[in-house]
Design an enzyme around this catalytic site. Structure first.
Site, PDB file in Angstrom:
ATOM      1  N   ARG B 256       0.922  -1.023   0.134  1.00 26.70           N
ATOM      2  CA  ARG B 256      -0.078   0.040  -0.013  1.00 26.70           C
ATOM      3  C   ARG B 256       0.803   1.172   0.044  1.00 26.70           C
ATOM      4  O   ARG B 256       1.410   1.563   1.066  1.00 26.70           O
ATOM      5  CB  ARG B 256      -0.868   0.004   1.261  1.00 26.70           C
ATOM      6  CG  ARG B 256      -1.932   1.090   1.300  1.00 26.70           C
ATOM      7  CD  ARG B 256      -2.667   0.977   2.487  1.00 26.70           C
ATOM      8  NE  ARG B 256      -1.983   2.034   3.473  1.00 26.70           N
ATOM      9  CZ  ARG B 256      -1.853   1.817   4.885  1.00 26.70           C
ATOM     10  NH1 ARG B 256      -2.439   0.771   5.604  1.00 26.70           N
ATOM     11  NH2 ARG B 256      -1.237   2.573   5.581  1.00 26.70           N
ATOM     12  N   HIS B 260      -3.549   4.699   4.543  1.00 23.59           N
ATOM     13  CA  HIS B 260      -4.812   3.447   4.779  1.00 23.59           C
ATOM     14  C   HIS B 260      -6.060   4.387   4.115  1.00 23.59           C
ATOM     15  O   HIS B 260      -6.730   3.778   2.932  1.00 23.59           O
ATOM     16  CB  HIS B 260      -5.182   3.171   5.990  1.00 23.59           C
ATOM     17  CG  HIS B 260      -6.600   2.735   6.270  1.00 23.59           C
ATOM     18  ND1 HIS B 260      -6.887   1.561   5.481  1.00 23.59           N
ATOM     19  CD2 HIS B 260      -7.795   3.152   6.783  1.00 23.59           C
ATOM     20  CE1 HIS B 260      -8.332   1.381   5.952  1.00 23.59           C
ATOM     21  NE2 HIS B 260      -8.546   2.290   6.483  1.00 23.59           N
ATOM     22  N   TYR B 269       3.014   5.098  12.004  1.00 25.73           N
ATOM     23  CA  TYR B 269       3.537   3.851  12.235  1.00 25.73           C
ATOM     24  C   TYR B 269       4.420   3.138  11.533  1.00 25.73           C
ATOM     25  O   TYR B 269       4.856   1.980  11.558  1.00 25.73           O
ATOM     26  CB  TYR B 269       2.159   2.910  12.304  1.00 25.73           C
ATOM     27  CG  TYR B 269       1.268   3.082  11.318  1.00 25.73           C
ATOM     28  CD1 TYR B 269       1.418   2.798  10.084  1.00 25.73           C
ATOM     29  CD2 TYR B 269       0.150   4.125  11.426  1.00 25.73           C
ATOM     30  CE1 TYR B 269       0.601   2.662   8.846  1.00 25.73           C
ATOM     31  CE2 TYR B 269      -0.742   4.304  10.243  1.00 25.73           C
ATOM     32  CZ  TYR B 269      -0.523   3.507   8.956  1.00 25.73           C
ATOM     33  OH  TYR B 269      -1.107   3.754   7.935  1.00 25.73           O
TER      34      TYR B 269
END
Lengths: 326, 360
Positions: B256, B260, B269
């Site tokens: 990805r 998100h 993160y």
């Protein structure tokens, strides 16, 4: 036509609908070879074969999720939950998808499925086998919740549920499964979903009940009529959602009094919703506060105690008389 | 009594075209020049429109959405194997594949602008976006059961991410599909991240593909940034499904490249260095090189394609923004397929309230 009990009425409706429409399939745990733990699907496997009478793996969400896919592809799945207490594992699929696929796709996809489940107490069963949680389903827009009370309306409403274009939660009062028999017509019949039924006309009070409580309520009604010489209008709700409040409110406008009998826990139950509807539409016709005779807001006790917690003929009678004598 | 070996298991990994554009000719699927160009175009269309949507979101012209950037090979090359009468069951990170199914960019923009109108039209066998992670895997099984019962040879392909493979519904779906032997392809886009939770915290398994073994199902892991490997694995799975040989689990290992969703900051993160390390593995870079090496593509063709797609994108954004307002009381129309007083009375109330609001 011979007299049938409620389980036989379920089987008859399934057999008739599967014969009439080859897109109807039955699936669930033990519904095939075993004929279901209550024998509601007995004989269907032999008649329609294992492609249409499907013994599934033991997974309630799987059963409902797969049924949703089947329904979107043009089948009419009739899924069985062995007990309503196990159906909660499928609520994410019901709330998240079955109830809203029509809205999500603006009508391009529909989910014409039926989820049958035996519910309610009084059969001396284990934990999770005795609850009456119709509100869990009734609060979801897009789901219809139907609760029959006797063999004839079971057969007619199950037929209607199978033919309905939307997901129908069909809750069968297991206490009534074999409690009594009733004449059902020789030819298939349906009843309209979304309508209450006035099962007995009267002028002094409106008594409202559904499911297994209808049977107990009828006994109480007979007793009071005999003892007090009054005229009771008795309404069988039949469809919890969408609720036919007009029939109930119209009756209350005529009688001025009302008692509602509910097996489920009291708070936030269908009785509360019915009272709210009476408040909206018939408040000024009331001559007494509406009485509720319900279960208690406690975790359903194990079977040696359960009858103490359910509305009995005595409790129902006292509730009705309180509304009459106010 | 000594213990005896019950079974041996293994799981394969396949890469056909590596990140340098080197191809394994033994595994190379036989796709014509036209097909390759078409697939490349789909992947570019997914990328360009995704990038545009990101800009539109940042400008407040659409709502929250999750970009699919970097995963075009995983979803477009798998969809490229499917027929129009196959079922497409998506979640929300296979943007390019959805566009391949007759869905316009305008529709996608409507959806991400908060209108259900974005869910209708397109191929009648496209299911709308499923936001709840993993639930849709079961719908694909039901669709495939219906195909089988009706004697059709259509297949259901369902997309889910690595996060979904932790869901009970995903496992129930694999189990039902295998027991029923129905034509489903479970395409897992393992993009390494479920919001902030990395793949290694999602499952202890060495691969997601090996979860197929427990269900006695074909399973394979492929380089998900390699369009040829994804295509070859999916084509084989589709053929098996059509021949009545049941379901397949394909794990497409991808990344990805973005956040998100637009509501998320990925640098809380993970590091920029990690993202950068995936950039050379971009599926579009190696696919372009592969076609250039074959003599099917050059800079001129690339410029022409980019100009065409950008012009189409501009036109559709313009169309999206010049649409008349959608009706406000439409939600009452699609609760039930039958008329009920509860709904119709509330619709009357809603319309009256709107009028009051407008007058105020």
């Amino acid at each position: 036509m011979p007299k049938l009990n409620m389980v036989q009425a379920v089987t008859l409706a399934l057999e008739e609908q599967m014969t009439a429409d080859e897109s109807v399939v039955v699936l669930g745990e033990d519904v095939g070879v075993d004929g279901g733990v209550f024998r509601a699907t007995e004989g269907l496997l032999e008649k329609f074969g294992e492609q249409r009478v499907i013994d599934t793996p033991l997974a309630e969400s799987g059963i409902v999720g797969a049924s949703i896919g089947m329904a979107m592809a043009g089948l009419k799945p009739v899924a069985e939950m062995q007990f309503s207490g196990f159906s909660y594992l499928s609520i994410p699929q019901l709330e998240g998808h079955a109830s809203r696929m029509r809205a999500r796709s603006m009508g391009q996809f529909t989910v014409p499925m039926v989820l049958r489940m035996p519910y309610g107490g009084g059969v001396r069963a284990l934990e999770h086998h005795s609850e009456s949680r119709e509100v869990l389903y009734a609060h979801n827009p897009g789901l219809k919740v139907v609760i029959p009370s006797g063999p004839r309306n079971t057969r007619a409403l199950l037929a209607a549920a199978i033919q309905d274009p939307d997901p129908v939660i069909f809750m069968e009062p297991k206490r009534s499964y074999r409690a009594f028999k009733e004449e059902v017509p020789a030819d298939p019949e349906t009843m309209e979903i979304g309508k209450c039924q006035v099962v007995q006309e009267g002028t002094d009070i409106t008594v409202v009940a559904w499911g297994a409580m209808m049977h107990t309520t009828k006994k109480a009604v007979k007793q009071i009529e005999k003892e007090r010489g009054i005229s009771i209008e008795l309404i069988d709700v039949l469809t919890i959602s969408p609720l036919d409040s007009d029939t109930i409110c119209e009756s209350v406008r005529k009688t001025g009094r009302c008692a509602i009998i509910q097996e489920a826990a009291r708070s936030f139950g269908p009785a509360s919703e019915i009272i709210a509807c009476i408040n909206d539409k018939s408040l000024l016709y009331l001559e007494a506060p509406v009485q509720r005779v319900t279960g208690y807001d406690v975790v359903t006790p194990y079977f040696n105690r359960e009858l103490d917690y359910m509305p009995t003929v005595g409790r129902i009678s006292r509730g009705i008389i309180e509304a009459i004598d106010f | 009594m000594p213990k005896t070996k019950l079974c041996d298991f293994s799981i394969s990994y396949m890469q056909v075209l590596d990140e340098n554009g080197v191809v394994d000719t033994d595994l190379e699927p036989s796709l014509s020049k036209e097909q390759l160009v078409e697939l490349y175009r789909h992947m570019q269309w997914g990328r360009i429109t995704d990038e545009r949507m990101l800009k539109l979101q940042r400008q407040g012209r659409i709502g929250t959405f999750g970009p699919s950037i970097g995963q075009e090979a995983a979803h477009c090359a798998s969809m490229f194997c499917m027929r129009d009468d196959d079922w497409f069951v998506g979640c929300f990170r296979e943007h390019g594949a959805r566009l391949m199914r007759g869905e316009s960019l305008v529709k996608q923009l409507n959806y991400f602008n908060g209108y259900t109108e974005g869910n209708i039209g397109g191929n009648p066998r496209n299911l709308p976006i499923s936001v709840i992670v993993g639930a849709q895997s079961l719908h694909a099984v039901g669709l495939a059961y219906a195909s089988k019962l009706k004697g059709e040879d259509s297949v259901a392909i369902v997309y889910q991410g690595d996060g979904a493979t932790s869901q009970g519904d995903f496992h129930e779906a694999l189990n039902f599909a295998s027991v029923w032997n129905v034509p489903v392809i479970f395409l897992v886009q393992n993009n390494q991240w479920a919001i902030s939770v990395p793949r290694e915290k999602q499952t202890k398994s060495k691969s997601i593909a090996q979860k197929a073994i427990a269900y006695e199902m074909h399973g394979i892991q492929v380089d998900g940034n390699d369009p040829l490997a994804v295509y070859a694995a999916t084509a084989e799975a589709a053929e098996r499904a059509r021949n009545g040989e049941g379901p397949t689990l394909i794990e497409a290992v991808t990344y990805r490249m973005m956040m998100h969703t637009t509501a998320d900051d990925q640098y809380k993160y993970r590091t920029k260095e990690e993202e950068d390390s995936w950039k050379p593995k971009d599926p579009l870079i190696r696919f372009k090189k592969y076609m250039e090496d074959k003599g099917f593509w050059d800079n001129k063709a690339e410029e022409k394609l980019q100009a065409e797609l950008k012009a189409d994108c501009d036109a559709q954004v313009k169309e999206f923004e010049s649409q008349p307002d959608f009706p406000r009381d439409v939600s009452f129309e699609h609760v039930f397929g039958t008329e009920h007083a509860v709904i119709s009375e509330q619709k009357v109330e809603f319309d009256q309230e709107l009028e009051e609001e407008n007058d105020a």
